[in-house]
Each structure stands twice: as structure tokens, then as C-alpha cells.
Motif scaffolding. Structure first.
Motif, PDB file in Angstrom:
ATOM      1  N   UNK A   6      11.443 -20.976   2.011  1.00 49.24           N
ATOM      2  CA  UNK A   6      11.529 -19.812   1.494  1.00 49.24           C
ATOM      3  C   UNK A   6      11.646 -18.446   2.613  1.00 49.24           C
ATOM      4  N   UNK A   7      10.893 -18.853   3.671  1.00 43.04           N
ATOM      5  CA  UNK A   7      11.085 -18.032   4.931  1.00 43.04           C
ATOM      6  C   UNK A   7      10.476 -16.723   4.589  1.00 43.04           C
ATOM      7  N   UNK A   8       9.300 -16.827   3.806  1.00 38.08           N
ATOM      8  CA  UNK A   8       8.425 -15.577   3.174  1.00 38.08           C
ATOM      9  C   UNK A   8       7.887 -14.808   4.480  1.00 38.08           C
ATOM     10  N   UNK A   9       7.515 -13.696   4.327  1.00 37.66           N
ATOM     11  CA  UNK A   9       6.241 -12.927   5.351  1.00 37.66           C
ATOM     12  C   UNK A   9       5.105 -13.107   4.658  1.00 37.66           C
ATOM     13  N   UNK A  10       4.151 -13.645   5.666  1.00 34.64           N
ATOM     14  CA  UNK A  10       2.750 -14.085   5.124  1.00 34.64           C
ATOM     15  C   UNK A  10       1.911 -13.372   6.068  1.00 34.64           C
ATOM     16  N   UNK A  11       0.917 -12.869   5.698  1.00 39.60           N
ATOM     17  CA  UNK A  11      -0.143 -12.286   6.552  1.00 39.60           C
ATOM     18  C   UNK A  11       0.494 -11.219   7.464  1.00 39.60           C
ATOM     19  N   UNK A  12       1.455 -10.640   7.155  1.00 36.60           N
ATOM     20  CA  UNK A  12       2.196  -9.591   7.825  1.00 36.60           C
ATOM     21  C   UNK A  12       3.178 -10.084   9.008  1.00 36.60           C
ATOM     22  N   UNK A  13       3.451 -11.475   8.971  1.00 33.22           N
ATOM     23  CA  UNK A  13       4.263 -12.094   9.965  1.00 33.22           C
ATOM     24  C   UNK A  13       5.660 -12.725   9.294  1.00 33.22           C
ATOM     25  N   UNK A  14       6.696 -12.313   9.941  1.00 35.34           N
ATOM     26  CA  UNK A  14       8.042 -12.915   9.309  1.00 35.34           C
ATOM     27  C   UNK A  14       8.023 -14.576   9.248  1.00 35.34           C
ATOM     28  N   UNK A  15       8.519 -15.028   8.188  1.00 38.94           N
ATOM     29  CA  UNK A  15       8.804 -16.192   8.047  1.00 38.94           C
ATOM     30  C   UNK A  15       9.999 -16.691   8.435  1.00 38.94           C
ATOM     31  N   UNK A  16      10.207 -18.086   8.797  1.00 33.69           N
ATOM     32  CA  UNK A  16      11.390 -18.699   9.191  1.00 33.69           C
ATOM     33  C   UNK A  16      11.470 -19.873   8.099  1.00 33.69           C
ATOM     34  N   UNK A  17      12.578 -20.190   8.035  1.00 34.63           N
ATOM     35  CA  UNK A  17      13.158 -21.574   7.140  1.00 34.63           C
ATOM     36  C   UNK A  17      12.567 -22.822   8.109  1.00 34.63           C
ATOM     37  N   UNK A  18      13.098 -22.934   9.179  1.00 36.03           N
ATOM     38  CA  UNK A  18      12.571 -24.052  10.009  1.00 36.03           C
ATOM     39  C   UNK A  18      12.013 -23.692  11.533  1.00 36.03           C
ATOM     40  N   UNK A  19      11.391 -24.564  12.059  1.00 38.74           N
ATOM     41  CA  UNK A  19      10.995 -24.455  13.304  1.00 38.74           C
ATOM     42  C   UNK A  19      12.036 -24.000  14.308  1.00 38.74           C
ATOM     43  N   UNK A  20      13.117 -24.544  14.167  1.00 41.52           N
ATOM     44  CA  UNK A  20      14.141 -24.306  15.023  1.00 41.52           C
ATOM     45  C   UNK A  20      14.802 -22.844  14.859  1.00 41.52           C
ATOM     46  N   UNK A  21      14.626 -22.235  13.831  1.00 43.40           N
ATOM     47  CA  UNK A  21      14.935 -20.778  13.653  1.00 43.40           C
ATOM     48  C   UNK A  21      14.106 -19.793  14.255  1.00 43.40           C
ATOM     49  N   UNK A  22      12.882 -20.199  14.793  1.00 44.10           N
ATOM     50  CA  UNK A  22      12.095 -19.422  15.525  1.00 44.10           C
ATOM     51  C   UNK A  22      12.371 -18.840  16.771  1.00 44.10           C
ATOM     52  N   UNK A  23      12.882 -17.407  16.847  1.00 42.91           N
ATOM     53  CA  UNK A  23      13.635 -16.953  18.188  1.00 42.91           C
ATOM     54  C   UNK A  23      12.497 -16.629  19.367  1.00 42.91           C
TER      55      UNK A  23
END
Length: 139
Positions: A54-71
Motif C-alpha cells: 500500500x506504500x502508506x505513510x506511517x509514523x510520519x515516514x513515506x512508505x514504499x511498495x518494495x525495498x527496491x523502490x527506496x531511493x
């Protein structure tokens, strides 16, 4: 079941391996263990990066759908998915250049442990930072 990750490794992951933790399985669902553990990690000074389809923002941090998408670089990958899916996440952590992988309680994959540690990463399985940090006097 044998023990995967001694106290020294647990302490090193929590204190030395880095402050950016990708939490795989973290969503905005407050009833899930990942939500509470992520809050504890933030109290320990960690940046928590939610990884969930779902790539939700949680605890104030942007979420990502997969580890590979983290920039940006991730130091530790904390895994809250079932054991059948966890090995692939460990492989993704190695590919992403993480320093450590943490499999939560009841998440065990001996082959993934071997592959991950053979690649030079620290790893623990079947442990929880919310239990280990107080036990080690870190909070």
C-alpha cells in the motif's frame, strides 16, 4: 530450533549497523505488531521506512511498495512477513546493500540466514527489537 543471532549480533544491529531501518510489512494498521515495533525503533533514534504494497505513510515516514523502490540507502531490513516470503526479502536486502537483516518472532528461514550471513550481513531470526532493546538496557 537452533538460535540464529547471538546477543553480540543483536546489540550490533541495534546500536552500530545504522539508523535507517526498512520495516517490511509495516502499514498504518495500529493493531499489527510492526506498527508498535516501528514506534519503538523511532524512540531508539532510528529512521523507519515503511515497506508495504500500500506504500502508506506511517509514523510520519513515506512508505514504499518494495525495498527496491527506496531511493536512499537502508542499513537494516526488519522483516514482518511470513517465513515463506521472508527469504526473498533477505535476498533483496543483500542486493540493496543493507548491513543487517532482522527476522521477527516466528519468522525463520535457515537457508536465507545462510545466504545473508555468507554475503557478510549481520542477521538475527525469531527475535523482536521490542524485547531485545530493553533486555540489553538500550531503553
Amino acid at each position: 530450533m537452533s538460535e540464529y543471532g547471538d546477543t553480540e549480533t543483536v546489540r550490533r544491529i541495534l546500536t552500530e549497523d545504522g539508523d535507517t531501518w526498512a520495516v517490511v510489512g509495516l502499514s498504518g494498521n495500529r493493531a499489527r505488531a510492526a506498527y508498535g515495533v516501528a514506534a519503538l525503533l523511532q524512540r531508539l533514534g532510528k529512521r523507519v521506512v515503511p515497506i508495504h504494497p500500500k506504500a502508506e505513510t506511517v509514523h510520519g515516514e513515506q512508505g514504499y511498495a518494495s525495498l527496491a523502490e527506496v531511493p536512499f540507502p537502508v542499513d537494516v531490513v526488519d522483516v514482518f512477513v511470513n517465513s515463506g516470503l521472508a527469504g526473498a526479502v533477505a535476498d533483496q536486502a543483500v542486493a540493496a546493500g543493507a548491513k543487517a537483516v532482522w527476522f521477527q518472532l516466528d519468522v525463520v528461514d535457515a537457508d536465507a540466514y545462510r545466504r545473508t550471513t555468507d554475503a557478510g550481513l549481520d542477521m538475527v531470526m525469531n527475535r523482536c527489537p521490542a524485547i531485545e532493546a530493553p533486555r540489553l538496557g538500550l531503553i
